[in-house]
Design a protein around this motif. Structure first.
Motif, PDB file in Angstrom:
ATOM      1  N   GLY A 261      27.715 -71.847  46.027  1.00  0.00           N
ATOM      2  CA  GLY A 261      29.044 -71.260  46.217  1.00  0.00           C
ATOM      3  C   GLY A 261      29.055 -69.849  45.668  1.00  0.00           C
ATOM      4  O   GLY A 261      28.035 -69.166  45.637  1.00  0.00           O
ATOM      5  N   GLY A 262      30.221 -69.390  45.222  1.00  0.00           N
ATOM      6  CA  GLY A 262      30.343 -68.049  44.663  1.00  0.00           C
ATOM      7  C   GLY A 262      30.739 -67.022  45.705  1.00  0.00           C
ATOM      8  O   GLY A 262      30.991 -67.338  46.870  1.00  0.00           O
ATOM      9  N   ALA A 325      33.726 -73.480  37.649  1.00  0.00           N
ATOM     10  CA  ALA A 325      32.993 -72.307  38.139  1.00  0.00           C
ATOM     11  C   ALA A 325      31.926 -72.753  39.129  1.00  0.00           C
ATOM     12  O   ALA A 325      31.440 -73.884  39.077  1.00  0.00           O
ATOM     13  CB  ALA A 325      32.348 -71.560  36.971  1.00  0.00           C
ATOM     14  N   PHE A 326      31.509 -71.849  40.013  1.00  0.00           N
ATOM     15  CA  PHE A 326      30.507 -72.217  41.002  1.00  0.00           C
ATOM     16  C   PHE A 326      29.130 -72.402  40.385  1.00  0.00           C
ATOM     17  O   PHE A 326      28.247 -73.033  40.972  1.00  0.00           O
ATOM     18  CB  PHE A 326      30.462 -71.183  42.133  1.00  0.00           C
ATOM     19  CG  PHE A 326      29.567 -70.010  41.896  1.00  0.00           C
ATOM     20  CD1 PHE A 326      28.274 -69.970  42.400  1.00  0.00           C
ATOM     21  CD2 PHE A 326      30.011 -68.904  41.170  1.00  0.00           C
ATOM     22  CE1 PHE A 326      27.440 -68.883  42.186  1.00  0.00           C
ATOM     23  CE2 PHE A 326      29.191 -67.814  40.962  1.00  0.00           C
ATOM     24  CZ  PHE A 326      27.895 -67.802  41.459  1.00  0.00           C
ATOM     25  N   LYS A 327      28.926 -71.855  39.177  1.00  0.00           N
ATOM     26  CA  LYS A 327      27.671 -72.008  38.455  1.00  0.00           C
ATOM     27  C   LYS A 327      27.939 -71.805  36.976  1.00  0.00           C
ATOM     28  O   LYS A 327      28.976 -71.229  36.593  1.00  0.00           O
ATOM     29  CB  LYS A 327      26.625 -71.002  38.953  1.00  0.00           C
ATOM     30  CG  LYS A 327      26.986 -69.543  38.689  1.00  0.00           C
ATOM     31  CD  LYS A 327      25.877 -68.591  39.125  1.00  0.00           C
ATOM     32  CE  LYS A 327      24.664 -68.692  38.231  1.00  0.00           C
ATOM     33  NZ  LYS A 327      23.655 -67.663  38.543  1.00  0.00           N
ATOM     34  N   ASP A 332      33.490 -67.411  37.765  1.00  0.00           N
ATOM     35  CA  ASP A 332      33.765 -67.160  39.177  1.00  0.00           C
ATOM     36  C   ASP A 332      34.058 -68.482  39.895  1.00  0.00           C
ATOM     37  O   ASP A 332      33.217 -69.394  39.911  1.00  0.00           O
ATOM     38  CB  ASP A 332      32.560 -66.474  39.808  1.00  0.00           C
ATOM     39  CG  ASP A 332      32.865 -65.860  41.165  1.00  0.00           C
ATOM     40  OD1 ASP A 332      33.907 -66.206  41.750  1.00  0.00           O
ATOM     41  OD2 ASP A 332      32.054 -65.042  41.636  1.00  0.00           O
ATOM     42  N   VAL A 333      35.234 -68.582  40.501  1.00  0.00           N
ATOM     43  CA  VAL A 333      35.596 -69.790  41.245  1.00  0.00           C
ATOM     44  C   VAL A 333      35.685 -69.522  42.748  1.00  0.00           C
ATOM     45  O   VAL A 333      36.162 -70.365  43.500  1.00  0.00           O
ATOM     46  CB  VAL A 333      36.930 -70.394  40.733  1.00  0.00           C
ATOM     47  CG1 VAL A 333      36.794 -70.849  39.294  1.00  0.00           C
ATOM     48  CG2 VAL A 333      38.081 -69.397  40.885  1.00  0.00           C
ATOM     49  N   SER A 336      33.890 -72.073  45.162  1.00  0.00           N
ATOM     50  CA  SER A 336      33.202 -72.925  44.191  1.00  0.00           C
ATOM     51  C   SER A 336      33.177 -74.373  44.637  1.00  0.00           C
ATOM     52  O   SER A 336      34.233 -74.967  44.891  1.00  0.00           O
ATOM     53  CB  SER A 336      33.911 -72.834  42.833  1.00  0.00           C
ATOM     54  OG  SER A 336      33.430 -73.830  41.951  1.00  0.00           O
ATOM     55  N   ASP A 356      36.430 -76.547  32.116  1.00  0.00           N
ATOM     56  CA  ASP A 356      35.319 -75.615  32.270  1.00  0.00           C
ATOM     57  C   ASP A 356      35.370 -74.649  31.088  1.00  0.00           C
ATOM     58  O   ASP A 356      36.453 -74.168  30.728  1.00  0.00           O
ATOM     59  CB  ASP A 356      35.438 -74.844  33.592  1.00  0.00           C
ATOM     60  CG  ASP A 356      34.218 -73.993  33.892  1.00  0.00           C
ATOM     61  OD1 ASP A 356      33.443 -74.365  34.794  1.00  0.00           O
ATOM     62  OD2 ASP A 356      34.028 -72.952  33.225  1.00  0.00           O
ATOM     63  N   ALA A 359      36.057 -70.950  33.215  1.00  0.00           N
ATOM     64  CA  ALA A 359      36.695 -70.703  34.514  1.00  0.00           C
ATOM     65  C   ALA A 359      38.082 -71.298  34.682  1.00  0.00           C
ATOM     66  O   ALA A 359      38.666 -71.183  35.759  1.00  0.00           O
ATOM     67  CB  ALA A 359      35.786 -71.227  35.632  1.00  0.00           C
ATOM     68  N   THR A 390      29.474 -78.649  37.484  1.00  0.00           N
ATOM     69  CA  THR A 390      28.908 -77.352  37.085  1.00  0.00           C
ATOM     70  C   THR A 390      28.018 -77.619  35.880  1.00  0.00           C
ATOM     71  O   THR A 390      28.489 -78.151  34.865  1.00  0.00           O
ATOM     72  CB  THR A 390      29.998 -76.334  36.710  1.00  0.00           C
ATOM     73  OG1 THR A 390      30.965 -76.261  37.752  1.00  0.00           O
ATOM     74  CG2 THR A 390      29.394 -74.950  36.485  1.00  0.00           C
TER      75      THR A 390
END
Length: 437
Positions: A261-262, A325-327, A332-333, A336, A356, A359, A390
């Motif tokens: 994602g991201g 979060a995507f990672k 960063d969502v 995600s 999280d 995030a 994540t």
């Protein structure tokens, strides 16, 4: 050198601070006055390890300044365009309005020998069009392309010590001077042995999009294999280990899970496909449509797995979602998988409590209705099932005994395949992952 950076989002803010950290005199420009005020105060508007430190020291040294006035770039000789290229609302193509606007605003302030360096991720052919735009405006500045290869969570390191530098420069007047300027900008990295690829504009643009397309394909491939593994009783992790020993394939990014994602990979493969269609070559990258589809299917697989293993949302299921979060190491969502899983479970009727480390603010800004916990223990307390989406170290290192004491039922879905199944099962957990028996 005196350089300017146009755009102070994720790419631009990191690049500006890193250039100043390398000893350059940097003026960074953005139209967002609130963002500029925050950066002037030494506060990054997003989470990125290492950035607060180099931002603070660079501001204190006087080598780094932020402004909303494009006229302040006067005196700089190298100008980096680092604005976003989001996905177009009307199609999968990249929206280049911000790139075009940045160049148009910059042109009146360019000196005759200045170098304009594109860093934004753009469709192939964009640089040639922008170079013509410079000529039409009567500027003799030289446009080059120097794509970024930042990994969120490691962006500072990737800027200061990248694994490669790509310089795309058109043949003709200004070619040699532009290359000399780029070599001077990155002198520290080059002296440290970083490989340099000197090429043309189109190739430099394609390097970034091709790299992201290849990476996305590799991730979706192993996720497709996880579906086959589940249907046949095979173990996708051991499969990845075995094929990863082949040096032509390699083991990195062959980890089955909820997918990528991201703000880069998803939009970049869609933009690549859209550009190929414009060139009449859509069939050449048609496989990227399936890469995208596999990736999105993984999110639904995880949602369905949680509902099935938890007994169904109609039972009043309470789910602890670990990660938004995507990672890891990022807040960063954008696109995600973790956030999509949380929202998908809510839509299915489950009661979701998410946590999280970084995030939650970004997630709640986009979806205020999302229920979040103050810490991981609060998210787990009373949950019928947990899902790890994540792979933050905090989650990977969880003690299953302590987790079991907090939850109503000992059930966990490991959507990143990062936990030790035997360890969790030994503590009485019903453990489920993707592509592993």
């Amino acid at each position: 050198m005196r350089v300017s950076v146009i755009g102070c989002g994720y790419l631009g803010a990191v690049h500006a601070a890193a250039m100043a950290d390398l000893g350059h005199d940097v003026i960074a420009v953005d139209v967002d006055a609130e963002k500029i005020a925050t950066l002037r105060a030494g506060l990054p508007p997003f989470f990125e390890p290492g950035l607060p430190e180099i931002l603070s020291t660079s501001l204190a040294s006087g080598r780094l300044n932020f402004t909303t006035e494009m006229a302040d770039v006067a005196g700089a000789t190298v100008h980096f365009i680092a604005v976003g290229t989001p996905q177009s609302d009307a199609s999968g193509a990249a929206d280049l309005r911000f790139v075009d606007a940045a160049l148009d605003a910059l042109i009146p302030h360019l000196g005759p020998q200045d170098i304009v360096v594109g860093k934004s991720t753009v469709p192939v052919g964009t640089a040639e069009r922008l170079a013509e735009r410079l000529l039409t405006a009567g500027s003799t500045a030289t446009l080059v392309w120097n794509p970024e290869f930042l990994r969120e969570g490691f962006a500072v390191k990737d800027t200061l010590a990248p694994d490669r530098l790509v310089f795309g420069v058109a043949q003709g007047t200004g070619h040699d001077a532009a290359l000399r300027a780029l070599h001077e900008v990155y002198a520290t990295a080059i002296a440290g042995g970083v490989p340099v690829v000197e090429t043309d504009l189109a190739t430099a643009e394609l390097v970034k999009t091709a790299a992201n397309a290849f990476l996305a394909t590799k991730i979706s491939f192993i996720n497709a294999m996880s579906e086959i593994a589940e249907a046949t009783g095979a173990n996708v992790t051991e499969l990845a280990d075995a094929i990863g020993y082949d040096t032509r394939i390699g083991r990195r990014f062959l980890n089955a899970g909820v997918g990528f994602g991201g703000g880069c990979l998803p939009k970049d493969i869609r933009a690549f496909s859209a550009r190929a269609e414009e060139l009449g070559l859509g069939d050449s990258v048609a496989f990227l449509g399936e890469v995208d589809a596999i990736n999105l299917r993984q999110r639904q697989r995880v949602i369905e797995r949680v509902l099935t293993e938890g007994g169904g949302a109609e039972t009043g299921l309470t789910v602890a979602v670990l990660g938004l979060a995507f990672k890891p190491h990022s807040d960063d969502v954008r696109d995600s998988p973790a956030l999509d899983v949380a929202l998908g479970l809510v839509a299915a009727g489950a009661t979701v409590v998410a946590y999280d480390p970084e995030a939650m603010g970004a997630a709640q800004k986009r979806f205020p209705e999302l229920v979040v916990a103050k810490n991981v223990d609060q998210a787990l307390l009373g949950a019928d099932i947990a899902v790890l989406v994540t792979e933050w170290p905090e989650f990977v290192e969880l003690d299953p005994r302590r987790v079991g004491d907090l939850m109503t039922h000992k059930r966990i879905v490991d959507a990143r395949n990062v936990l030790n199944p035997a360890q969790w099962r030994a503590e009485g957990f019903h453990y489920s992952s993707l592509g592993r028996p």
